[in-house]
Enzyme design. Sequence first.
Site, PDB file in Angstrom:
ATOM      1  N   CYS A  92       0.845  -1.196   0.000  1.00  0.00           N
ATOM      2  CA  CYS A  92       0.000   0.000   0.000  1.00  0.00           C
ATOM      3  C   CYS A  92       0.881   1.247   0.000  1.00  0.00           C
ATOM      4  CB  CYS A  92      -0.902  -0.003   1.225  1.00  0.00           C
ATOM      5  SG  CYS A  92      -1.793   1.553   1.477  1.00  0.00           S
ATOM      6  N   TRP A 134      -7.706  -6.381   5.904  1.00  0.00           N
ATOM      7  CA  TRP A 134      -6.294  -6.406   6.274  1.00  0.00           C
ATOM      8  C   TRP A 134      -6.057  -7.386   7.418  1.00  0.00           C
ATOM      9  CZ3 TRP A 134      -3.153  -4.126   3.022  1.00  0.00           C
ATOM     10  CH2 TRP A 134      -3.598  -3.028   2.271  1.00  0.00           C
ATOM     11  N   GLU A 195      -3.736   7.777  10.194  1.00  0.00           N
ATOM     12  CA  GLU A 195      -3.563   8.684   9.062  1.00  0.00           C
ATOM     13  C   GLU A 195      -2.078   8.741   8.717  1.00  0.00           C
ATOM     14  OE1 GLU A 195      -3.226  10.916   6.110  1.00  0.00           O
ATOM     15  OE2 GLU A 195      -5.294  10.526   6.759  1.00  0.00           O
ATOM     16  N   TYR A 243      -5.657   7.541  -7.875  1.00  0.00           N
ATOM     17  CA  TYR A 243      -6.878   6.849  -7.443  1.00  0.00           C
ATOM     18  C   TYR A 243      -8.126   7.541  -7.990  1.00  0.00           C
ATOM     19  CZ  TYR A 243      -4.056   4.016  -4.349  1.00  0.00           C
ATOM     20  OH  TYR A 243      -3.133   3.131  -3.869  1.00  0.00           O
TER      21      TYR A 243
END
Length: 411
Positions: A92, A134, A195, A243
Site C-alpha cells: 500500500c 487487512w 492517518e 486513485y
Amino acid sequence: FSPAPEATLHARSLPFCAAPADRQNMAGLVRRLPFWPKSRKVLVEGEVIEEADIASDKKGNFERAASTFRRKEFPAAEVTHGRWYLFACYGCPWAHRAIIARSVLGLESAVPLVATDGWWPFMRFLPALATGGWRTSSPVLASALTNAPAELKAHGEAPPFYVWRLYVATDPSCTGRVTVPLLWDSSKATVANNESADILEILNSAPFKAMGPPTAPDIRPEALAKDIDQLNERLYGFNNGVYRCGFAGTPEAFEQARAQLFETIAFLEERLSTRRFLMGDQLTECDIRCFTTLVRFDLAYVNAFRCNLKRIRGHHPHLHRYLRELYSIKAFRDNSARMLLNFPLFYFIICRWQDRRISNMLRISELVVFAGLFALAPDTPKWRYGLAALCCLPLRLANRLVDPYANAWLL
C-alpha cells in the site's frame, strides 16, 4: 462509444469504460466467472460489513474517506522503546511511506513493524481467510498485544489476525474504513492514529526522534515547515490523483482527474529540473510522500488506473533521475523489494472493483512479464526494460480491443 445512462452509473462497475457494443459479447464471456471478491470490509458501529461501492460524488469523482483516529500529541513520558507499533503493508503506497520514514529516522528497533497484507483473490476459496480485510500473521504481533484484553490476545494466537479488531478494541462503536498504516499503543491497547500523513510527523517529532540515532535526518525541519505543508498539498494531487483516475465513475470525472494528475506531474518535473530533492538539497517528508507513488507509476498506475498519457521513464527525465536517486538510498531500496514483488497481486485485487475482467487479466499478465524479466525496479537497465516492454506489446494491443482508454503504444 456511449456512456451508460446516469441511473446505472456507479463507481464499482465503471460503466464508462465498458467496451463498445460490438465488444461486449467478448467481455461477457468472463463476466460471470468467480474470479475474485468484489467488496471490501468496513465497520459500522463496531460490526464488519461489506462495502457496496467505492465512494464517489454525484459527478463520479472519487472521494477518499477521512481517517478514524487522529491523535497527534505524544508526551515524552509515553514514548518509550517497544511501546509503539506500526501496522503497515509494503504493497500500500500510503502505508509504504510510513515504513520508509521509520527506516530513514532509524526507528526500526524503537517502533517495531507488524507487516500486514490484504486479502488476495485466490483466498475467496478459503472461507476462514476471505473475510476481515487487512490481516497479519507477523511474529511481532504477540508482543504488540501483550497488554491487550484476553479476547484480543486469543485472536492474536490464532492467526491470521484481522486489523479491524484493533479498531473495535479502541472504539467498540467504531464506524469507518479499516486502513493501514496505523500506530498502535501496546501499553493502552488502543489505536493512536491511522492517518499516514500524521504518522510521518509523529515519527519525526522530538519524543520519537529521541529514540533514534543522533545522526538521523530531520525530515520536517522547522524552517521549512510552511513550505513543506504547501508542497504536500500539491503532492496530494499526485498521491491521490492516480486513485481519482482509477475509481472515477464517469468519463468526465476520469478525464478531468487524469488532466489534473498530469498537470501535477508537469509541476514536479519542472521543480526537479533545478533541485536535487523537492525541497532542495535536503531530504524531507515530501520526498517520501512522492516516492511511494512515483515508484509505482509506470508499472502499476499507467495500466491499473489508466494514467497513460505519459510514463515517468522516457517522458520525464528529471523525475526519473530523482526516482533513481531516492531508490539508491538504503532506507528506500530495502523497504521497496517486497513492494515490487507484490505488484501483480496487489493491483490485481485493486482492479476487482472495476468491472473489466478481460482487461484486468491482460494487465496483470503485463505486470507478470515485467516481474519475470526483473524489470520492475527504477534502476532496471534500459535494455531489459525495453525487452519487457516489447514482450508486452501483444498484451497491450489485445487490451486496446476491450478497453477504449488503453494506450497500446505507450512504451
